[in-house]
Design a protein around this motif. Structure first.
Motif, mmCIF file in Angstrom:
data_model
loop_
_atom_site.group_PDB
_atom_site.id
_atom_site.type_symbol
_atom_site.label_atom_id
_atom_site.label_comp_id
_atom_site.label_asym_id
_atom_site.label_seq_id
_atom_site.Cartn_x
_atom_site.Cartn_y
_atom_site.Cartn_z
ATOM 1 N N MET A 208 0.933 5.633 6.728
ATOM 2 C CA MET A 208 2.216 5.493 7.417
ATOM 3 C C MET A 208 2.571 4.015 7.587
ATOM 4 N N LYS A 209 1.541 3.230 7.881
ATOM 5 C CA LYS A 209 1.772 1.783 8.010
ATOM 6 C C LYS A 209 2.201 1.206 6.655
ATOM 7 N N LEU A 210 1.565 1.652 5.578
ATOM 8 C CA LEU A 210 1.940 1.170 4.242
ATOM 9 C C LEU A 210 3.384 1.558 3.912
ATOM 10 N N ALA A 211 3.809 2.737 4.400
ATOM 11 C CA ALA A 211 5.198 3.159 4.177
ATOM 12 C C ALA A 211 6.147 2.247 4.957
ATOM 13 N N GLN A 212 5.756 1.931 6.184
ATOM 14 C CA GLN A 212 6.579 1.042 7.008
ATOM 15 C C GLN A 212 6.746 -0.325 6.320
ATOM 16 N N LEU A 213 5.666 -0.815 5.732
ATOM 17 C CA LEU A 213 5.724 -2.107 5.036
ATOM 18 C C LEU A 213 6.575 -2.007 3.771
ATOM 19 N N ALA A 214 6.595 -0.818 3.164
ATOM 20 C CA ALA A 214 7.421 -0.628 1.957
ATOM 21 C C ALA A 214 8.902 -0.798 2.302
ATOM 22 N N VAL A 215 9.301 -0.281 3.461
ATOM 23 C CA VAL A 215 10.699 -0.442 3.882
ATOM 24 C C VAL A 215 10.995 -1.925 4.064
ATOM 25 N N GLU A 216 10.065 -2.602 4.755
ATOM 26 C CA GLU A 216 10.245 -4.034 5.007
ATOM 27 C C GLU A 216 10.327 -4.832 3.701
ATOM 28 N N ALA A 217 9.561 -4.401 2.710
ATOM 29 C CA ALA A 217 9.537 -5.124 1.426
ATOM 30 C C ALA A 217 10.806 -4.883 0.622
ATOM 31 N N GLY A 218 11.592 -3.861 1.010
ATOM 32 C CA GLY A 218 12.850 -3.601 0.311
ATOM 33 C C GLY A 218 12.790 -2.458 -0.690
ATOM 34 N N PHE A 219 11.785 -1.573 -0.568
ATOM 35 C CA PHE A 219 11.752 -0.405 -1.460
ATOM 36 C C PHE A 219 13.050 0.387 -1.255
ATOM 37 N N PRO A 220 13.755 0.758 -2.328
ATOM 38 C CA PRO A 220 14.924 1.614 -2.145
ATOM 39 C C PRO A 220 14.499 2.970 -1.563
ATOM 40 N N PRO A 221 15.378 3.633 -0.800
ATOM 41 C CA PRO A 221 15.015 4.917 -0.207
ATOM 42 C C PRO A 221 14.485 5.895 -1.251
ATOM 43 N N ASN A 222 13.417 6.566 -0.891
ATOM 44 C CA ASN A 222 12.869 7.708 -1.643
ATOM 45 C C ASN A 222 12.135 7.380 -2.940
ATOM 46 N N VAL A 223 11.950 6.106 -3.277
ATOM 47 C CA VAL A 223 11.018 5.861 -4.390
ATOM 48 C C VAL A 223 9.601 6.104 -3.879
ATOM 49 N N LEU A 224 9.403 5.951 -2.557
ATOM 50 C CA LEU A 224 8.135 6.362 -1.938
ATOM 51 C C LEU A 224 8.456 7.279 -0.766
ATOM 52 N N GLN A 225 7.816 8.446 -0.745
ATOM 53 C CA GLN A 225 7.898 9.323 0.434
ATOM 54 C C GLN A 225 6.466 9.743 0.785
ATOM 55 N N VAL A 226 6.244 10.033 2.067
ATOM 56 C CA VAL A 226 4.896 10.440 2.499
ATOM 57 C C VAL A 226 5.008 11.769 3.241
ATOM 58 N N VAL A 227 4.257 12.754 2.787
ATOM 59 C CA VAL A 227 4.248 14.078 3.427
ATOM 60 C C VAL A 227 2.859 14.336 4.006
ATOM 61 N N HIS A 228 2.767 15.322 4.878
ATOM 62 C CA HIS A 228 1.493 15.580 5.548
ATOM 63 C C HIS A 228 0.991 17.004 5.298
ATOM 64 N N GLY A 229 -0.278 17.199 5.652
ATOM 65 C CA GLY A 229 -0.832 18.544 5.631
ATOM 66 C C GLY A 229 -2.123 18.616 4.855
ATOM 67 N N SER A 230 -2.580 19.865 4.689
ATOM 68 C CA SER A 230 -3.821 20.061 3.924
ATOM 69 C C SER A 230 -3.536 21.039 2.783
ATOM 70 N N THR A 231 -4.337 22.078 2.669
ATOM 71 C CA THR A 231 -4.282 22.959 1.488
ATOM 72 C C THR A 231 -2.885 23.517 1.214
ATOM 73 N N GLU A 232 -2.196 23.951 2.264
ATOM 74 C CA GLU A 232 -0.877 24.565 2.068
ATOM 75 C C GLU A 232 0.108 23.566 1.430
ATOM 76 N N MET A 233 0.042 22.335 1.932
ATOM 77 C CA MET A 233 0.924 21.289 1.379
ATOM 78 C C MET A 233 0.544 21.003 -0.079
ATOM 79 N N VAL A 234 -0.764 20.961 -0.331
ATOM 80 C CA VAL A 234 -1.243 20.665 -1.692
ATOM 81 C C VAL A 234 -0.770 21.738 -2.674
#
Ligand code: NAD
Length: 520
Positions: A208-234
C-alpha cells in the motif's frame, strides 16, 4: 516501533482511532485512490507476529462488481499507457526509485511490523526490490530493444520488437513484502502494461505504501492497482479474461494450482515456488570461522523464512556441527525492531506449531537434536511466534526434516564421504532453487557448478540471489513456467515479440524527380 509511527492513509480507521488498531481495515487501490471495499463481511486479520496483536484487517476479496471495475480500468489505462514512448515510461521510475529511497524507513517499519523480520533485514528487502526498479529506469535502452535484419530478400527488411501484453497481475507471498512486488510491477509497467497486484493478506502494508509512492511519482491512474484477499481473490484473477499474464511467488500448493488455472484460462504464468537449499562443505573450505558464520546467517536469518534460506548442510569429510551449534547459540531471538535481535518470529501461530511438530517428528524418525529452539522465551513477548535456531543431524533423506520445506529456523546436517555423493543427493531432491559449495579449489567449484541440477549456485557464498541485471531462476519443483523474474527474462515475460517483414518495391529513379505535377 509504535503504531502511530506508521502512515495510515491506506487503512480505514475506526471513528475514534488513529493509526493501526484492531478495527482498521485496509483499503484497496484503484484510480490512484485508496477505496473501501464493500466486501467487509469477510475480513482477515493482519497480526504483528512478535506480539500476536491484531493490528489491522484486510478484505478477503473484492466484490464481483468492484473487481470488474478494477479490470475495466486496467484495460482502459493500458490502451493509453502502451502508446506513451518507452523513454517517458522509464523516466517515471527515476522519480519512483528516488521516492522509495526517501521512504525506505517507513517501508522498513511496515515490513517489520507485519512480517516480523529485523529492521536491518527489512531494509535489505526494500533495497533488493529497489535494484529492480533501477533496471526499469533503463528498460528502453536494454531489454526492450528488438532486432532487425535488412535485405532479407530483394526490397525486404525484417524487424522484431517487443510489445506489452495488456493487463498483467501479480500474486505475492508474505516473506518479502516489498522485494517481490517490486520484482513484478515496475518492469511490467515500464514495458507498457497495466498491472494489478495482490499482496499477501498477511503483509499488505508495504504494497500500500508502494502504491502511495506511485501516485506521488506521477503514475497515471490505473496503470497500477492493488487488490486484497486470499484464495477467493486469486481465483478471480486466474479466471478473468482481461488478464494476460500472472506472476506468482509462494508455496507449491498455491503455485501449482495458480499455474494450472491460469494456463487453462490462456494466460502466461511464471510461478516461483518452494525450496530446499543445500550447502556442501569440503575439507578445503577456506576460513572455517567465516564459513560457519555464513551458514548460520543463511539458515537462521529471517527465521529461515526465505526461499533461498539454507536448510541443509552436507559435510564431506569434515564435521563442523558443533561449531554451527556454538555460533547459532549466540544469536538473539526477539522482535525485529529491537536492537541486537538476529532472529525474529515466524509469521503465524500456525507456522510456529507446524515447525515445532516437524522438529518433534524428525526426532521420532531418528534425527539427533543438536540445538533445540522450541522452548525459547522472549521476555515481554509471550504471545510472539518465536522459535530459536534449531539444528538436527540426520542420516536418512527419508526423515521429515530433509523431505519437507520447513520454512523456519531449522538446519539439517548430513554427512557423506565424497563430493559426488553430495551432488547426487542434491540432484535427487525434488527442489532446485539454490545451492552452495565451500571450497578453495577452482576446478572443484567448476565441476560442482557443471554437475549440479540446481539453477542458482553459490561458490563460497551461501545465498546466491542473482542481481537484477541477471534473473532469479530456480529449477525443478521450485518453478513453473519458463520465463524468469526480472532481468532480460523478466522483460520478455511481460512482452510479446512482434515481427514485421516489409516489402517496399523500388520506385524507378526517374519517377522521383522532375518539376511536373504527377498525374497518376
Ligand atoms: P502462500 O502460497 O501461502 O501465499 C502466496 C500467495 O498465494 C498469497 O498472496 C496468498 O494469498 C495466495 N494463496 C495462498 N494459498 C493459496 C491457494 N490455495 N490458492 C490460491 N492462492 C493462494 O506462500 P507464503 O506462505 O506467503 O510464502 C512462503 C512460500 O513462498 C514458501 O514456500 C517459499 O519457498 C515461497 N517463496 C518462493 C520464492 C521463490 O522465488 N522461489 C520466493 C519467496 C517465497
Amino acid at each position: 516501533l509504535s503504531s502511530s509511527q506508521t502512515s495510515t492513509s491506506f487503512v480505514l480507521s475506526s471513528a475514534d482511532s488513529n493509526g493501526f488498531t484492531s478495527n482498521s481495515v485496509y483499503k484497496y487501490f484503484s484510480n490512484n485512490e485508496f477505496v473501501s471495499s464493500s466486501f467487509e463481511d469477510k475480513l482477515l486479520q493482519v497480526t504483528n507476529p512478535a506480539t500476536g496483536d491484531v493490528i489491522a484487517h484486510v478484505p478477503s476479496s473484492l466484490s464481483p462488481d468492484e473487481f470488474q471495475t478494477v479490470m475495466d480500468r486496467a484495460q482502459e489505462a493500458f490502451r493509453t499507457w502502451r502508446t506513451v514512448p518507452p523513454q517517458q515510461r522509464q523516466r517515471l521510475f527515476l522519480e519512483y526509485q528516488r521516492l522509495i529511497r526517501q521512504h525506505t524507513d517507513e517501508l522498513e517499519e511496515l515490513i517489520t511490523l507485519e512480517n516480523g523480520k529485523t529492521l536491518a533485514d527489512a531494509r535489505g528487502d526494500v533495497f533488493r526490490g529497489l535494484e529492480v526498479v533501477e533496471t526499469a529506469c533503463q528498460i528502453a535502452s536494454s531489454h526492450l530493444l528488438g532486432d532487425s535484419l535488412a535485405g532479407v530478400s530483394r526490397n525486404m527488411d525484417c524487424i522484431s520488437y517487443r510489445e506489452p501484453l495488456g493487463v498483467c497481475a501479480g500474486i505475492a507471498p508474505f516473506n518479502f513484502p516489498a522485494m517481490i512486488p517490486l520484482w513484478m510491477f515496475p518492469l511490467a509497467i515500464a514495458a507498457g502494461n497495466a498491472f494489478v497486484l495482490k499482496p499477501s493478506e498477511k503483509t499488505p502494508g508495504s504494497s500500500m505504501k508502494l502504491a502511495q509512492l506511485a501516485v506521488e511519482a506521477g503514475f497515471p491512474p490505473n496503470v497500477l492497482q492493488v487488490v486484497h484477499g486470499s484464495t477467493e481473490m486469486v481465483q478471480k484473477i486466474c479466471q478473468h479474461p482481461y488478464i494476460r499474464a500472472i506472476s506468482f511467488v509462494g508455496s507449491n500448493v498455491a503455485g501449482e494450482s495458480i499455474y494450472q488455472q491460469g494456463t487453462l484460462h490462456g494466460k502466461r504464468v511464471q510461478a516461483n515456488l518452494g525450496a530446499k537449499n543445500h550447502a556442501v562443505v569440503l575439507p578445503d573450505a577456506m576460513n572455517k570461522q567465516a564459513v560457519v558464520q555464513a551458514l548460520v546467517g543463511a539458515a537462521f536469518g529471517a527465521a529461515g523464512q526465505r526461499c533461498m534460506a539454507l536448510s541443509v548442510v552436507i559435510f564431506v569429510g569434515v564435521d563442523w556441527v558443533d561449531d554451527l551449534k556454538h555460533a547459532a547459540r549466540e544469536l538473539t531471538v526477539g522482535p525485529g525492531w529491537e536492537t541486537g535481535v538476529d532472529v525474529g518470529p515466524l509469521i503465524t501461530k500456525e507456522s510456529k506449531e507446524r515447525v515445532k511438530n516437524i522438529i518433534g517428528q524428525a526426532v521420532s524418525e531418528g534425527a539427533e537434536l543438536i540445538l533445540d529452539g522450541r522452548d525459547v522465551t522472549v521476555e515481554g513477548y509471550r504471545n510472539g511466534n518465536f522459535i530459536g535456531p534449531t539444528i538436527l543431524k540426520c542420516a536418512s533423506t527419508k526423515n521429515i526434516c530433509y523431505r519437507e520445506e520447513i520454512f523456519g529456523p531449522v538446519l539439517t546436517c548430513l554427512h557423506v564421504n565424497t563430493l559426488e555423493e553430495a551432488i547426487a543427493l542434491i540432484n535427487e531432491n525434488p527442489y532446485g532453487n539454490g545451492c552452495a559449495l565451500f571450497t578453495s579449489s577452482g576446478s572443484t567449484a567448476r565441476y560442482f557448478q557443471n554437475e549440479v541440477e540446481v539453477t542458482q549456485v553459490g561458490i563460497n557464498t551461501p545465498i546466491p540471489v542473482p542481481l537484477p541485471m541477471f534473473s532469479f531462476t530456480g529449477g525443478k519443483a521450485s518453478i513453473r513456467g519458463d520465463l524468469n523474474f526480472y532481468g532480460k527474462s523478466g522483460v520478455h515475460f511481460y512482452t510479446t515479440l512482434k515481427t514485421v517483414t516489409s516489402n517496399w518495391p523500388e520506385i524507378p529513379h526517374s519517377s522521383l524527380g522532375g518539376t511536373t505535377m504527377p498525374t497518376m
